[in-house]
Motif scaffolding. Structure first.
Motif, PDB file in Angstrom:
ATOM      1  N   VAL A  84       0.837  -1.206   0.000  1.00 56.71           N
ATOM      2  CA  VAL A  84       0.000   0.000   0.000  1.00 56.71           C
ATOM      3  C   VAL A  84       0.871   1.255   0.000  1.00 56.71           C
ATOM      4  N   ARG A  87       2.104   1.872  -3.484  1.00 57.62           N
ATOM      5  CA  ARG A  87       1.188   2.122  -4.589  1.00 57.62           C
ATOM      6  C   ARG A  87       0.272   3.317  -4.439  1.00 57.62           C
ATOM      7  N   SER A  88      -0.089   3.692  -3.183  1.00 57.53           N
ATOM      8  CA  SER A  88      -1.173   4.662  -3.064  1.00 57.53           C
ATOM      9  C   SER A  88      -0.675   6.079  -3.328  1.00 57.53           C
ATOM     10  N   ARG A  90      -1.756   8.842  -1.832  1.00 55.54           N
ATOM     11  CA  ARG A  90      -1.665   9.676  -0.635  1.00 55.54           C
ATOM     12  C   ARG A  90      -1.181   8.824   0.516  1.00 55.54           C
ATOM     13  N   SER A  93      -3.574   6.817   3.097  1.00 52.42           N
ATOM     14  CA  SER A  93      -4.176   5.506   2.864  1.00 52.42           C
ATOM     15  C   SER A  93      -3.706   4.483   3.884  1.00 52.42           C
ATOM     16  N   LEU A  96      -6.098   4.212   6.771  1.00 51.66           N
ATOM     17  CA  LEU A  96      -7.270   3.383   6.506  1.00 51.66           C
ATOM     18  C   LEU A  96      -6.896   1.915   6.682  1.00 51.66           C
ATOM     19  N   LEU A  97      -5.738   1.563   6.126  1.00 52.13           N
ATOM     20  CA  LEU A  97      -5.275   0.184   6.227  1.00 52.13           C
ATOM     21  C   LEU A  97      -5.063  -0.196   7.688  1.00 52.13           C
ATOM     22  N   GLY A 100      -8.280  -0.811   9.298  1.00 56.68           N
ATOM     23  CA  GLY A 100      -8.805  -2.098   8.845  1.00 56.68           C
ATOM     24  C   GLY A 100      -8.134  -3.252   9.558  1.00 56.68           C
ATOM     25  N   PHE A 103      -9.450  -3.661  13.061  1.00 61.25           N
ATOM     26  CA  PHE A 103     -10.717  -4.403  13.065  1.00 61.25           C
ATOM     27  C   PHE A 103     -10.472  -5.897  12.848  1.00 61.25           C
ATOM     28  N   LEU A 104      -9.572  -6.183  11.883  1.00 65.00           N
ATOM     29  CA  LEU A 104      -9.304  -7.583  11.552  1.00 65.00           C
ATOM     30  C   LEU A 104      -8.748  -8.323  12.771  1.00 65.00           C
TER      31      LEU A 104
ATOM     32  N   ILE B 258     -13.572   6.699  13.879  1.00 66.55           N
ATOM     33  CA  ILE B 258     -12.798   6.009  12.840  1.00 66.55           C
ATOM     34  C   ILE B 258     -13.696   5.699  11.650  1.00 66.55           C
ATOM     35  N   ASP B 259     -14.964   5.325  11.939  1.00 64.13           N
ATOM     36  CA  ASP B 259     -15.895   5.046  10.844  1.00 64.13           C
ATOM     37  C   ASP B 259     -16.112   6.271   9.966  1.00 64.13           C
ATOM     38  N   MET B 261     -14.059   8.619   9.415  1.00 61.33           N
ATOM     39  CA  MET B 261     -12.865   8.786   8.596  1.00 61.33           C
ATOM     40  C   MET B 261     -12.854   7.769   7.459  1.00 61.33           C
ATOM     41  N   LEU B 262     -13.215   6.518   7.792  1.00 60.63           N
ATOM     42  CA  LEU B 262     -13.218   5.463   6.771  1.00 60.63           C
ATOM     43  C   LEU B 262     -14.219   5.788   5.668  1.00 60.63           C
ATOM     44  N   PHE B 265     -12.518   8.143   3.313  1.00 56.22           N
ATOM     45  CA  PHE B 265     -11.468   7.463   2.565  1.00 56.22           C
ATOM     46  C   PHE B 265     -12.060   6.593   1.479  1.00 56.22           C
ATOM     47  N   LEU B 266     -13.087   5.813   1.880  1.00 51.44           N
ATOM     48  CA  LEU B 266     -13.641   4.816   0.984  1.00 51.44           C
ATOM     49  C   LEU B 266     -14.309   5.484  -0.193  1.00 51.44           C
ATOM     50  N   LEU B 269     -11.236  10.864  -1.412  1.00 50.37           N
ATOM     51  CA  LEU B 269     -11.058  12.168  -0.798  1.00 50.37           C
ATOM     52  C   LEU B 269     -11.145  13.302  -1.804  1.00 50.37           C
ATOM     53  N   SER B 301     -13.797  -6.569   7.901  1.00 47.79           N
ATOM     54  CA  SER B 301     -12.458  -5.984   7.906  1.00 47.79           C
ATOM     55  C   SER B 301     -11.620  -6.523   6.755  1.00 47.79           C
ATOM     56  N   LEU B 304     -12.582  -4.674   3.735  1.00 49.05           N
ATOM     57  CA  LEU B 304     -12.041  -3.321   3.838  1.00 49.05           C
ATOM     58  C   LEU B 304     -10.565  -3.301   3.425  1.00 49.05           C
ATOM     59  N   ILE B 305      -9.808  -4.260   3.943  1.00 50.99           N
ATOM     60  CA  ILE B 305      -8.379  -4.307   3.641  1.00 50.99           C
ATOM     61  C   ILE B 305      -8.162  -4.597   2.148  1.00 50.99           C
ATOM     62  N   ILE B 308      -8.754  -1.468   0.102  1.00 53.26           N
ATOM     63  CA  ILE B 308      -7.676  -0.494   0.125  1.00 53.26           C
ATOM     64  C   ILE B 308      -6.477  -1.008  -0.663  1.00 53.26           C
ATOM     65  N   LEU B 309      -6.324  -2.340  -0.715  1.00 52.83           N
ATOM     66  CA  LEU B 309      -5.231  -2.892  -1.520  1.00 52.83           C
ATOM     67  C   LEU B 309      -5.498  -2.696  -3.007  1.00 52.83           C
ATOM     68  N   VAL B 310      -6.753  -2.877  -3.405  1.00 52.38           N
ATOM     69  CA  VAL B 310      -7.084  -2.805  -4.828  1.00 52.38           C
ATOM     70  C   VAL B 310      -7.303  -1.366  -5.279  1.00 52.38           C
ATOM     71  N   PRO B 312      -6.550   2.017  -3.758  1.00 51.03           N
ATOM     72  CA  PRO B 312      -6.010   2.860  -2.688  1.00 51.03           C
ATOM     73  C   PRO B 312      -6.538   4.298  -2.741  1.00 51.03           C
ATOM     74  N   ASN B 313      -7.198   4.708  -3.799  1.00 52.78           N
ATOM     75  CA  ASN B 313      -7.631   6.106  -3.876  1.00 52.78           C
ATOM     76  C   ASN B 313      -9.140   6.292  -3.817  1.00 52.78           C
TER      77      ASN B 313
END
Lengths: 289, 328
Positions: A84, A87-88, A90, A93, A96-97, A100, A103-104, B258-259, B261-262, B265-266, B269, B301, B304-305, B308-310, B312-313
């Motif tokens: 991340v 690649r990202s 900003r 990011s 956010l990770l 996440g 939570f995980l 946090i939610d 903020m998420l 992000f999701l 921005l 989660s 979510l992860i 963000i991996l796929v 990121p923006n």
């Protein structure tokens, strides 16, 4: 008075260890590790499993905690943060990770260890009593000593070992470190694993006193953020100072302010705000911009 | 009028018709009344998220919106129950109070940047919860309960909003109110972003020092933006309290901050409507996964992860990329 100071040192030694791991990860990768509290909880549960359930020696259980978190930290860096960050567009990011991942880890703790409060038998019995001026159970003294010993060991490692030097170089300037031949990817992973290991170690130490439960992760992270802000983010000495200051403030607050209800952290926060207006980078942090 | 502007107007019209007519119609036909509560929550959470998004717009990561939502909820609840003020007046007052607190707190902490600001706002959420527990006026852990439903709002004896307790279906009324709030909020956001203030914000986001050097009063600007952001949080929180008819210190906690903020992000921005989409996706995603029982958090989660991996923006970046590809 002596009692308050002793409590402060005891709390501070644990807090400093938690903050150390967080600040190490922050210094190396500029990542605010939200999952730090959860890593601490996992460390506690692993020690509980090996020491409390399987009746193994305490030190072995502690070692297992460190080992689990080292592997976990390395995997998280290798497969999640590394890609991340590369690649990202900003740098936010990564937050956010990190959320996440927090939570995980919470979900994993819930599934593997359940939601009950867990405790282990005391490692040593008895209470130290100095003329009723300082009263402290022996196991707390032992944990405090172990924590301080670990901090000293960690600093020695960072100062004098080859890996420690590489990590410090990386924290100072990533590009320059790379030009000097430091394998940046490898040492990022090692650094993250080391930070996670510290969280696991202190979790394992504290399970003998406070026990461990699922909900401890978030508040622990918040306390760690407080310490890092007091001391200055990304500075090892800052984390230690911040940890001890917060521990001392909490001990004093509990002794002095308890008659007004649970307002210790409220007062600490207001004090922190005033402090940050004067010194936004914390005690030891470097000013930016 | 250019073609793009016409398309934009059409899209807005379709959206308005969808939320004010089509969705109630669908719910009426299918009889799934509990959907109203979900959608009302989404609308209100997206208002609070819009505030967070605005602080992102000046380059600050805000994880303290839960604090201002809680402040707003308490102010409204106290005004309604103790001072007997109509809810409709307490709603803007709650927002204004949250904004005022934001100015006071913002003056010192807005000097912090990046991760430092994120950390202190996160701590702020926890501190407001502790304050709500400790202060006498908030009634401690017991919270403020049985807040009356919003009463009538009338100007010159003409009823603008009827008394909610006399309406046969308060859920629908709350849904309309929340949607109206959301529409007003995002219209205002759109206006802010496309105004001089928005351009100044963009200059701050890119480089604060440079902006200051060409004469942008950044210290003033960031406090204003933070106050607007917190105003939205306070209004959202106050409305939430009115729907639940109760406020507790645990109504908005760190997880909520946090939610928020998420959500931003999701959604992405870079887009004004990002928070709306992000809130919808996250809230519905969480609700849909309810069937999975104890695996809910795990799957949520993980998704979510993966996201963000796929991506990121943000989610809205997909659509934009496709547009660019079509054009070129």
């Amino acid at each position: 008075m002596e009692q308050v100071v002793a409590n402060g040192i005891y709390l501070g030694s644990q807090y400093a260890m938690i903050a150390l791991g967080l600040t190490l990860i922050f210094a190396l990768m500029n990542v605010l590790n939200f999952a730090h509290g959860q890593m601490y909880v996992i460390g506690g549960f692993v020690t509980y499993t090996f020491y409390g359930q399987f009746q193994m020696p305490f030190l072995l259980a502690l070692l297992m905690s460190c080992l689990t978190l080292t592997v976990l930290g390395a995997l998280i860096e290798k497969f999640l943060f590394g890609p991340v960050i590369r690649r990202s567009a900003r740098e936010e990011s990564t937050m956010l990770l990190a959320a996440g991942i927090a939570f995980l880890l919470d979900a994993i703790i819930l599934l593997v260890f359940g939601e009950k409060q867990r405790g282990v038998p005391k490692i040593v019995d008895g209470v130290f009593n100095w003329d009723f001026r300082i009263i402290m159970p022996y196991d707390r003294i032992l944990i405090c000593a172990l924590a301080i010993l670990s901090i000293v060991a960690f600093i020695t490692f960072m100062q004098f070992s080859r890996t420690g030097r590489a990590l410090r170089a990386l924290a100072q300037d990533r590009d320059a470190a790379q030009l000097m031949g430091v394998n940046v990817n490898r040492y990022s992973m090692i650094g993250f694993a080391l930070g996670a290991m510290l969280a696991g170690l202190v979790g394992g130490l504290l399970v003998t006193i406070t026990g461990v439960n699922l909900g401890m992760g978030g508040p622990t992270s918040i306390k760690a953020f407080l310490m890092v802000m007091i001391g200055g983010a990304g500075v090892i000495s800052g984390a230690i100072v911040g940890g001890f200051i917060l521990g001392m403030l909490e001990a004093v607050g509990l002794a002095v302010l308890s008659q007004y209800g649970d307002i210790t952290y409220l007062v600490i926060f207001v004090a922190l705000m005033i402090f940050l207006t004067i010194r936004p980078q914390g005690l030891m942090g470097k000013p930016w911009g | 009028m250019s073609r793009a502007a016409i398309y934009r107007l059409l899209a807005v019209a379709v959206f308005l018709v969808a939320i004010f007519w089509f969705i109630p119609f669908l719910i009426d036909v299918t009889g799934r009344w509990n959907f109203y509560y979900t959608l009302t929550s989404v609308a209100l959470l997206s208002v609070a998220s819009a505030g967070v998004w605005l602080t992102f717009y000046i380059g600050r990561i805000n994880i303290g919106q839960g604090a201002f939502a809680l402040i707003g909820a308490y102010v409204s609840a106290i005004l309604v129950t103790k001072a007997g003020i109509s809810f409709w007046y307490s709603l803007p007052l709650a927002g204004l109070f949250a904004g005022l607190v934001a100015v006071l707190i913002g003056l010192p902490i807005l000097r912090l940047k990046g991760v430092y600001f994120a950390m202190i706002t996160l701590v702020l959420t926890e501190v407001v919860r502790l304050a709500a527990l400790a202060l006498p006026i908030t009634n401690g852990a017991k919270g403020i309960v049985s807040i009356p439903l919003p009463s009538e709002l009338s100007v010159f004896d003409i009823t603008i909003i009827p008394d909610f307790s006399t309406i046969e279906n308060p859920k629908l009324a709350f849904y309309y109110t929340a949607c109206a709030l959301m529409v007003i909020c995002f219209a205002a956001m759109y206006r802010i972003v496309n105004s001089r203030l928005g351009q100044l914000c963009r200059s701050m986001q890119q480089n604060e020092e440079l902006a200051a050097s060409v004469g942008v009063n950044i210290a003033y600007l960031r406090v204003i933006v933070f106050a607007i952001s917190s105003f939205l949080g306070g209004v959202g929180g106050a409305m939430f309290g009115a729907i639940a008819q109760s406020v507790y210190p645990s109504s908005f906690v760190v997880k909520d901050s946090i939610d928020f903020m998420l959500n931003c992000f999701l959604g992405g921005l870079g887009y004004v409507f990002g928070p709306m989409l992000g809130t919808l996706t996250l809230y519905f995603g969480w609700d849909l996964l309810f069937e999975l029982g104890k695996y809910q958090l795990l799957v949520y989660s993980s998704v979510l992860i993966l996201l963000i991996l796929v991506l990121p923006n943000g989610l809205l970046s997909i659509r934009l990329n496709r547009f660019r590809r079509l054009r070129s």
